[in-house]
Design an enzyme around this catalytic site. Structure first.
Site, short mmCIF file in Angstrom:
data_model
loop_
_atom_site.label_atom_id
_atom_site.label_comp_id
_atom_site.label_asym_id
_atom_site.label_seq_id
_atom_site.Cartn_x
_atom_site.Cartn_y
_atom_site.Cartn_z
N ASP A 1 2.49 -8.70 -6.50
CA ASP A 1 3.76 -8.71 -5.85
C ASP A 1 3.73 -10.23 -5.38
O ASP A 1 2.91 -10.83 -5.52
CB ASP A 1 3.64 -7.68 -4.65
N ASP A 2 5.21 -10.50 -4.75
CA ASP A 2 5.29 -11.85 -4.16
C ASP A 2 4.58 -12.07 -3.08
O ASP A 2 3.97 -13.17 -2.68
CB ASP A 2 6.73 -12.13 -4.03
N ASP B 1 3.29 -8.19 3.70
CA ASP B 1 3.50 -8.69 5.03
C ASP B 1 2.75 -7.92 6.04
O ASP B 1 1.71 -8.19 6.41
CB ASP B 1 5.20 -8.59 5.29
#
Ligand SMILES: O=P(O)(O)OC[C@H]1O[C@H](OP(=O)(O)OP(=O)(O)O)[C@H](O)[C@@H]1O
Ligand SMILES: O=c1[nH]c(=O)c2nc[nH]c2[nH]1
Ligand SMILES: [Mg+2]
Length: 175
Positions: free
Chosen positions: A109-110, A113
């Protein structure tokens, strides 16, 4: 209702901005691959869409992996996180390659968070290796390999979400 303060988006609450260019992103993905190369080999890459698609393509290319699957999850509507929705699960074929638990699979995934998205995918593939390019402190414990940590109050602006635009000079009050 009149007088009620409008709810702040995650991006507004973040306060700090971390803009990432295509060049920088490509370099960071390559750096991620250097680390992953020591952990693999991997049978397949599982991209968490949509943000994971770009790093997954770069990482898979560098690692020589040609089997790429997606797990499609929607949570942030632009910058407000709602309930997680799995729009598409992991394919049966990829599940088989990972022996049912994700062993030898690489989830990409980028960023992490809050970690909600990553946690959900980890539950689907508990033995997979989870890599992200960026990590914020709350999500960091979920990730096996990442490149850059930014503070929880930072909003990362990815190149596919942004465009070049005029910025007023500092003396005219620009931040
Ligand atoms: O750790 P979390 O708080 O769960 O946030 C991280 C997730 O949020 C973003 O995806 P988003 O839901 O915005 O969808 P997108 O990838 O389609 O842009 C990002 O790409 C991660 O997948
Ligand atoms: O573009 C984004 N930048 C972020 O920092 C972030 N956090 C969750 N989802 C995000 N999307
Ligand atoms: Mg995403």
């Amino acid at each position: 209702m009149a007088g009620e303060a409008p709810e702040l988006s995650a991006q507004e609450r973040a306060g700090r901005a971390f803009p990432v260019s295509w060049d920088q992103f490509h370099r960071d993905c390559r750096a991620l691959t250097w680390r992953l190369n020591e952990v693999g080999p991997f049978h397949a890459v599982i991209a968490i869409t949509r943000g994971g698609l770009v790093p997954a393509a770069i990482v898979a290319r560098e690692l020589g992996v040609r089997v790429i699957d997606t797990v499609c999850i929607a949570s942030y509507d632009h910058d407000k996180q709602g309930e997680l929705q799995v729009l598409k699960g992991i394919s049966e074929q990829a599940m088989k390659l990972g022996g049912g638990t994700g062993k030898g699979l690489l989830i990409v995934d980028d960023l992490v968070d809050t970690g909600k998205t990553g946690r959900l995918v980890r539950e689907m593939l508990p033995d997979a290796h989870f890599a992200t390019v960026y990590a914020k402190p709350k999500g960091r414990p979920l990730v096996d390999t990442f490149i850059t940590e930014v503070s929880q109050d930072t909003w990362i602006f990815f190149p596919w979400d942004t465009a070049l635009s005029y910025h007023p000079p500092l003396r005219d009050g620009a931040a």
